[in-house]
Design an enzyme around this catalytic site. Sequence first.
Site, short mmCIF file in Angstrom:
data_model
loop_
_atom_site.label_atom_id
_atom_site.label_comp_id
_atom_site.label_asym_id
_atom_site.label_seq_id
_atom_site.Cartn_x
_atom_site.Cartn_y
_atom_site.Cartn_z
CE1 TYR A 1 55.09 36.08 88.14
CE2 TYR A 1 53.96 37.77 86.59
CZ TYR A 1 54.22 37.00 87.84
OH TYR A 1 53.00 37.04 88.72
CG HIS B 1 56.70 38.24 93.28
ND1 HIS B 1 57.16 38.20 92.21
CD2 HIS B 1 55.36 37.51 93.36
CE1 HIS B 1 56.34 37.33 91.42
NE2 HIS B 1 55.34 37.11 92.04
#
Length: 280
Positions: A52, A110
Amino acid sequence: MTNNIQKWQLNDGNYIPSLGFGTYQLKGNEGATAIEAAINSGYRLLDSAYNYENEGVVGEGIRRSSVPREELVVTSKLPGRYHRYEDAVKTIQESLYRTNLNYYDIYLIHWPNPSQDLYVEAWQALIDAKKWGLIRSIGVCNFLPEHLKRLKEETGVVPAINQIELHPFFNQEEQRKVNDSYNIITQAWSPLYRAKDISDNQILKGIADKYDKSVPQVILRWHYQLGNIAIPKSANPNRQLENKAIFDFKLNEADMMTINGLTQENGRMNDQDPAVYEEY
Ligand SMILES: NC(=O)c1ccc[n+]([C@@H]2O[C@H](COP(=O)([O-])OP(=O)(O)OC[C@H]3O[C@@H](n4cnc5c(N)ncnc54)[C@H](OP(=O)(O)O)[C@@H]3O)[C@@H](O)[C@H]2O)c1
């Protein structure tokens, strides 16, 4: 602002708030301001990820807030391109530098990226980083039953959390049952379906009106009653508060069933099936 969010226990003995705060796309000064507001309004569980590119902003939001670091449960995630053991260890350290923290409460893989087939190696790195005190709890995101099974068989260590796409249009009943069978807590990403069309849904609107609540509040309450930890993201302090105000009402069984009935076989937002979709 009081923090009325109950905590649930993970399979490693640590505790985690039953509602958290998503930070995808919160960046720069506006992002830090939004994260600071969320913490000051009572959120204690923060979600983030190396990919991110906002771990620094999460750290800044924490420092600006009035809440001591040890009261927070801070999460980040390992990207697919760093699944090799040495790369994973360096990435966890880099994540810590970016946030300017000396430990993460939670670190997750992730995506499994099965074609790359390195997620067991990545998991071993998380296991070791936990032993070294860099991480308190370790888990995964987007892991299917076969991926969880391999982690257990090959390392003997079961994740504490599996964070998956989960909302009324894709309620993941089967995956939730598998997570439960391992005593893994299910976290829900995009718990509000990114707020796309939800408030126009007449079924959800009807239920919300009945309880004098908003559609996002009804959805977040549904997550809570299912045993999911939802991590809604909002840049707006009023919506942050709205999303937290879900502990003063209870959906009845019929309404829970009605919301469960909205699920669709192809209900994923962007067709991101972890068996084939990969992120690096
Ligand atoms: N592990 C993974 O692979 C993965 C994938 C995706 C996301 N995530 C994590 O999950 C978190 C949440 O998912 P998400 O951000 O994709 O989606 P979400 O939380 O379902 O929805 C966020 C969107 O809903 C809006 N919103 C929030 N509360 C609202 C309310 N009460 N009324 C109206 N609109 C509202 C937000 O706008 P405003 O900001 O303008 O309020 C934003 O556009 C992410 O931030 C990220 O931390 C993880």
